[in-house]
Design a protein around this motif. Structure first.
Motif, mmCIF file in Angstrom:
data_model
loop_
_atom_site.group_PDB
_atom_site.id
_atom_site.type_symbol
_atom_site.label_atom_id
_atom_site.label_comp_id
_atom_site.label_asym_id
_atom_site.label_seq_id
_atom_site.Cartn_x
_atom_site.Cartn_y
_atom_site.Cartn_z
ATOM 1 N N ASP A 1 -2.910 23.401 -31.171
ATOM 2 C CA ASP A 1 -2.936 24.283 -32.345
ATOM 3 C C ASP A 1 -2.841 25.756 -31.941
ATOM 4 O O ASP A 1 -2.147 26.539 -32.595
ATOM 5 C CB ASP A 1 -4.194 24.051 -33.182
ATOM 6 N N THR A 2 -3.517 26.126 -30.873
ATOM 7 C CA THR A 2 -3.428 27.511 -30.401
ATOM 8 C C THR A 2 -2.024 27.807 -29.893
ATOM 9 O O THR A 2 -1.484 28.881 -30.152
ATOM 10 C CB THR A 2 -4.470 27.784 -29.308
ATOM 11 N N ALA A 3 -1.422 26.861 -29.198
ATOM 12 C CA ALA A 3 -0.040 27.045 -28.728
ATOM 13 C C ALA A 3 0.884 27.298 -29.921
ATOM 14 O O ALA A 3 1.724 28.209 -29.874
ATOM 15 C CB ALA A 3 0.422 25.819 -27.938
ATOM 16 N N ARG A 4 0.698 26.547 -30.999
ATOM 17 C CA ARG A 4 1.511 26.756 -32.212
ATOM 18 C C ARG A 4 1.244 28.131 -32.821
ATOM 19 O O ARG A 4 2.164 28.809 -33.260
ATOM 20 C CB ARG A 4 1.220 25.669 -33.242
ATOM 21 N N ASP A 5 -0.030 28.525 -32.865
ATOM 22 C CA ASP A 5 -0.375 29.847 -33.429
ATOM 23 C C ASP A 5 0.281 30.972 -32.633
ATOM 24 O O ASP A 5 0.750 31.956 -33.209
ATOM 25 C CB ASP A 5 -1.894 30.047 -33.452
ATOM 26 N N ILE A 6 0.318 30.834 -31.328
ATOM 27 C CA ILE A 6 0.958 31.859 -30.486
ATOM 28 C C ILE A 6 2.447 31.912 -30.791
ATOM 29 O O ILE A 6 3.016 32.988 -31.008
ATOM 30 C CB ILE A 6 0.724 31.571 -28.988
ATOM 31 N N VAL A 7 3.092 30.758 -30.827
ATOM 32 C CA VAL A 7 4.540 30.694 -31.080
ATOM 33 C C VAL A 7 4.874 31.255 -32.453
ATOM 34 O O VAL A 7 5.873 31.959 -32.625
ATOM 35 C CB VAL A 7 5.049 29.240 -30.933
ATOM 36 N N ARG A 8 4.045 30.994 -33.446
ATOM 37 C CA ARG A 8 4.293 31.453 -34.816
ATOM 38 C C ARG A 8 3.991 32.934 -35.025
ATOM 39 O O ARG A 8 4.403 33.514 -36.019
ATOM 40 C CB ARG A 8 3.466 30.634 -35.795
ATOM 41 N N SER A 9 3.258 33.527 -34.107
ATOM 42 C CA SER A 9 2.898 34.934 -34.279
ATOM 43 C C SER A 9 4.120 35.829 -34.111
ATOM 44 O O SER A 9 4.844 35.718 -33.115
ATOM 45 C CB SER A 9 1.841 35.345 -33.248
ATOM 46 N N PRO A 10 4.346 36.739 -35.051
ATOM 47 C CA PRO A 10 5.462 37.676 -34.906
ATOM 48 C C PRO A 10 5.213 38.709 -33.808
ATOM 49 O O PRO A 10 6.123 39.433 -33.423
ATOM 50 C CB PRO A 10 5.538 38.348 -36.281
ATOM 51 N N HIS A 11 4.004 38.742 -33.265
ATOM 52 C CA HIS A 11 3.648 39.745 -32.254
ATOM 53 C C HIS A 11 3.839 39.255 -30.832
ATOM 54 O O HIS A 11 3.754 40.035 -29.891
ATOM 55 C CB HIS A 11 2.205 40.197 -32.458
ATOM 56 N N PHE A 12 4.099 37.960 -30.666
ATOM 57 C CA PHE A 12 4.333 37.403 -29.328
ATOM 58 C C PHE A 12 5.783 36.984 -29.215
ATOM 59 O O PHE A 12 6.266 36.169 -29.997
ATOM 60 C CB PHE A 12 3.419 36.199 -29.063
ATOM 61 N N CYS A 13 6.481 37.531 -28.251
ATOM 62 C CA CYS A 13 7.918 37.273 -28.101
ATOM 63 C C CYS A 13 8.235 36.511 -26.820
ATOM 64 O O CYS A 13 9.316 36.663 -26.269
ATOM 65 C CB CYS A 13 8.686 38.595 -28.134
ATOM 66 N N GLY A 14 7.306 35.711 -26.360
ATOM 67 C CA GLY A 14 7.523 34.994 -25.113
ATOM 68 C C GLY A 14 7.706 33.511 -25.319
ATOM 69 O O GLY A 14 8.112 33.053 -26.389
ATOM 70 N N ASP A 15 7.368 32.769 -24.280
ATOM 71 C CA ASP A 15 7.525 31.328 -24.263
ATOM 72 C C ASP A 15 6.158 30.701 -24.010
ATOM 73 O O ASP A 15 5.394 31.182 -23.168
ATOM 74 C CB ASP A 15 8.501 30.934 -23.153
ATOM 75 N N VAL A 16 5.846 29.637 -24.738
ATOM 76 C CA VAL A 16 4.573 28.938 -24.574
ATOM 77 C C VAL A 16 4.857 27.517 -24.121
ATOM 78 O O VAL A 16 5.641 26.802 -24.742
ATOM 79 C CB VAL A 16 3.756 28.927 -25.887
ATOM 80 N N LYS A 17 4.218 27.135 -23.043
ATOM 81 C CA LYS A 17 4.316 25.770 -22.531
ATOM 82 C C LYS A 17 2.988 25.091 -22.802
ATOM 83 O O LYS A 17 1.938 25.558 -22.365
ATOM 84 C CB LYS A 17 4.576 25.764 -21.019
ATOM 85 N N PHE A 18 3.017 23.985 -23.538
ATOM 86 C CA PHE A 18 1.808 23.205 -23.785
ATOM 87 C C PHE A 18 1.749 22.063 -22.788
ATOM 88 O O PHE A 18 2.735 21.361 -22.576
ATOM 89 C CB PHE A 18 1.795 22.642 -25.215
ATOM 90 N N ILE A 19 0.593 21.899 -22.146
ATOM 91 C CA ILE A 19 0.418 20.766 -21.239
ATOM 92 C C ILE A 19 -0.877 20.026 -21.598
ATOM 93 O O ILE A 19 -1.835 20.624 -22.078
ATOM 94 C CB ILE A 19 0.379 21.200 -19.752
ATOM 95 N N ASP A 20 -0.853 18.729 -21.388
ATOM 96 C CA ASP A 20 -2.052 17.917 -21.586
ATOM 97 C C ASP A 20 -2.932 18.115 -20.354
ATOM 98 O O ASP A 20 -2.591 17.704 -19.253
ATOM 99 C CB ASP A 20 -1.682 16.450 -21.744
#
Length: 132
Positions: free
Chosen positions: A90-109
């Protein structure tokens, strides 16, 4: 600190929402600045609410809920070049959806580690290698 706050880019961070503002979990900053002449540190601010301090220093805050915080939502690893490794979906999704973060998020188990009360930031070590 990495369980309640983490910098994810040059102008964006994650912060446990319950510690922001005038809550009973709020954190206060005492700031010291190095004097260029003497080299000594001088107190330049005191009792500054942490989220205000962070915003005043140019960061946008992505708030992290109490449930996400308990599941290591703030405990991400910034590996540079605007790439973040997250262990909470959920936090990974929140980061990706934020207009203030323009990077890449990798989610790992990372559940085998989080079950032992640690996460990706806790399990990392900075290594600087020199060429032989």
């Amino acid at each position: 600190l990495d369980c309640v706050f983490n910098i994810i880019s040059s102008n964006c961070c994650l912060m446990f929402a319950d510690m922001m503002g005038e809550s009973d979990k709020r954190r206060l900053v005492t700031e010291y600045t190095k004097d260029n002449v003497t080299g000594d540190y001088v107190k330049t601010g005191e009792d500054i609410e942490f989220s205000s301090y962070v915003r005043d220093n140019g960061y946008t805050i992505i708030p992290v809920s109490a449930e996400a915080q308990l599941n290591y939502g703030c405990n991400v690893l910034n590996i540079g070049n605007d790439v973040v490794i997250a262990v909470h979906a959920d936090t990974a999704r929140d980061i990706v959806r934020s207009p203030h973060f323009c990077g890449d998020v990798k989610f790992i188990d990372f559940s085998n580690i989080t079950n032992m009360y640690g996460a990706v930031h806790c399990a990392s070590q900075v290594v600087k290698r020199t060429r032989r």
